[in-house]
Scaffold this active site. Structure first.
Site, PDB file in Angstrom:
ATOM      1  N   CYS A  71      11.631  -5.624   4.497  1.00  0.00           N
ATOM      2  CA  CYS A  71      12.969  -5.057   4.682  1.00  0.00           C
ATOM      3  C   CYS A  71      13.062  -4.714   6.160  1.00  0.00           C
ATOM      4  O   CYS A  71      12.211  -5.136   6.943  1.00  0.00           O
ATOM      5  CB  CYS A  71      13.223  -3.857   3.762  1.00  0.00           C
ATOM      6  SG  CYS A  71      12.303  -2.367   4.111  1.00  0.00           S
ATOM      7  N   HIS A 104     -10.876  -2.031   1.197  1.00  0.00           N
ATOM      8  CA  HIS A 104     -11.295  -0.708   0.732  1.00  0.00           C
ATOM      9  C   HIS A 104     -10.425  -0.158  -0.384  1.00  0.00           C
ATOM     10  O   HIS A 104     -10.910   0.601  -1.227  1.00  0.00           O
ATOM     11  CB  HIS A 104     -11.278   0.290   1.885  1.00  0.00           C
ATOM     12  CG  HIS A 104     -12.290  -0.001   2.938  1.00  0.00           C
ATOM     13  ND1 HIS A 104     -12.694   0.956   3.832  1.00  0.00           N
ATOM     14  CD2 HIS A 104     -12.982  -1.128   3.257  1.00  0.00           C
ATOM     15  CE1 HIS A 104     -13.597   0.440   4.659  1.00  0.00           C
ATOM     16  NE2 HIS A 104     -13.767  -0.832   4.332  1.00  0.00           N
ATOM     17  N   ARG A 115      12.500  -5.607  11.290  1.00  0.00           N
ATOM     18  CA  ARG A 115      13.181  -5.136  12.501  1.00  0.00           C
ATOM     19  C   ARG A 115      12.243  -4.346  13.404  1.00  0.00           C
ATOM     20  O   ARG A 115      12.653  -3.871  14.450  1.00  0.00           O
ATOM     21  CB  ARG A 115      14.386  -4.266  12.116  1.00  0.00           C
ATOM     22  CG  ARG A 115      15.480  -5.070  11.431  1.00  0.00           C
ATOM     23  CD  ARG A 115      16.644  -4.202  11.033  1.00  0.00           C
ATOM     24  NE  ARG A 115      17.722  -5.017  10.475  1.00  0.00           N
ATOM     25  CZ  ARG A 115      18.666  -4.544   9.689  1.00  0.00           C
ATOM     26  NH1 ARG A 115      18.677  -3.262   9.356  1.00  0.00           N
ATOM     27  NH2 ARG A 115      19.603  -5.343   9.228  1.00  0.00           N
ATOM     28  N   ARG A 139     -18.107   3.941  -3.929  1.00  0.00           N
ATOM     29  CA  ARG A 139     -17.150   4.819  -3.264  1.00  0.00           C
ATOM     30  C   ARG A 139     -15.721   4.319  -3.443  1.00  0.00           C
ATOM     31  O   ARG A 139     -14.830   5.071  -3.835  1.00  0.00           O
ATOM     32  CB  ARG A 139     -17.501   4.920  -1.776  1.00  0.00           C
ATOM     33  CG  ARG A 139     -16.593   5.815  -0.994  1.00  0.00           C
ATOM     34  CD  ARG A 139     -17.103   5.996   0.426  1.00  0.00           C
ATOM     35  NE  ARG A 139     -17.473   4.724   1.034  1.00  0.00           N
ATOM     36  CZ  ARG A 139     -17.113   4.342   2.249  1.00  0.00           C
ATOM     37  NH1 ARG A 139     -16.398   5.145   3.015  1.00  0.00           N
ATOM     38  NH2 ARG A 139     -17.483   3.182   2.741  1.00  0.00           N
ATOM     39  N   ARG A 143     -12.646   5.947  -5.901  1.00  0.00           N
ATOM     40  CA  ARG A 143     -11.337   6.324  -5.370  1.00  0.00           C
ATOM     41  C   ARG A 143     -10.204   5.607  -6.093  1.00  0.00           C
ATOM     42  O   ARG A 143      -9.165   6.208  -6.405  1.00  0.00           O
ATOM     43  CB  ARG A 143     -11.276   6.032  -3.873  1.00  0.00           C
ATOM     44  CG  ARG A 143     -12.183   6.947  -3.077  1.00  0.00           C
ATOM     45  CD  ARG A 143     -12.284   6.523  -1.649  1.00  0.00           C
ATOM     46  NE  ARG A 143     -13.173   7.403  -0.904  1.00  0.00           N
ATOM     47  CZ  ARG A 143     -13.616   7.137   0.312  1.00  0.00           C
ATOM     48  NH1 ARG A 143     -13.242   6.027   0.930  1.00  0.00           N
ATOM     49  NH2 ARG A 143     -14.422   7.967   0.919  1.00  0.00           N
TER      50      ARG A 143
END
Length: 162
Positions: A71, A104, A115, A139, A143
């Site tokens: 956009c 990750h 833009r 790890r 998460r």
């Protein structure tokens, strides 16, 4: 996916991202990639949430592996994309974030501000995004599981509010 696998990318934009989207589609025209154009198909004013939804549906249905959304700033379409369970979208204006977001955080939608950045930088970002692969380790997996739990709780809360 294996080295010889075909990757499927859903791509969408509003009117502000339309010209750059057309150029990115040409960049993705490669034998190991399938590009699903989710619109807009014409350069007329339109609303970015419609195209965020179309790309999200392609990914969550399994018809696409990842998505690219554009956009004017990248921000609005990113907000809209992240409303869909299973979508991990981010605005990226540097190659480190475009790569690391996948490696990750298992980012599956790259959002670009047409833009804000030029075509050459957009191409570099798309290349970094499509070349990156998630690096599973304890790890990162921990998460992502926490993010999935947050999403699950938010969806449950939304259902309770109704």
């Amino acid at each position: 996916m294996s080295e010889n696998a075909v990757y499927r990318y859903a791509i969408g934009s509003d009117h502000a991202g339309f010209p750059l989207k057309q150029e990115i589609i040409k960049l993705l025209d490669h034998k190991s990639m399938i590009t699903i154009d989710c619109g807009t198909k014409v350069f007329e004013q339109c609303d970015y949430p419609d195209f965020a939804e179309a790309v999200a549906q392609e990914i969550t249905s399994g018809r696409a592996d990842r998505g690219i959304l554009l956009c004017g700033s990248g921000v609005g379409i990113c907000f809209a994309a992240n409303k869909f369970p299973g979508i991990r979208a981010s605005v990226c204006h540097d190659t480190y974030s475009a790569r690391q977001g996948v490696e990750h955080d298992n980012m599956n939608v790259l959002c670009l501000g047409a833009r804000v950045i030029g075509a050459e930088l957009a191409f570099e970002l798309v290349r970094a995004f499509i070349a990156a692969r998630y690096i599973p380790n304890d790890r990162f997996n921990r998460r992502l599981a926490k993010v999935a739990e947050l999403e699950k709780r938010a969806v449950s809360a939304e259902l309770e509010w109704r």
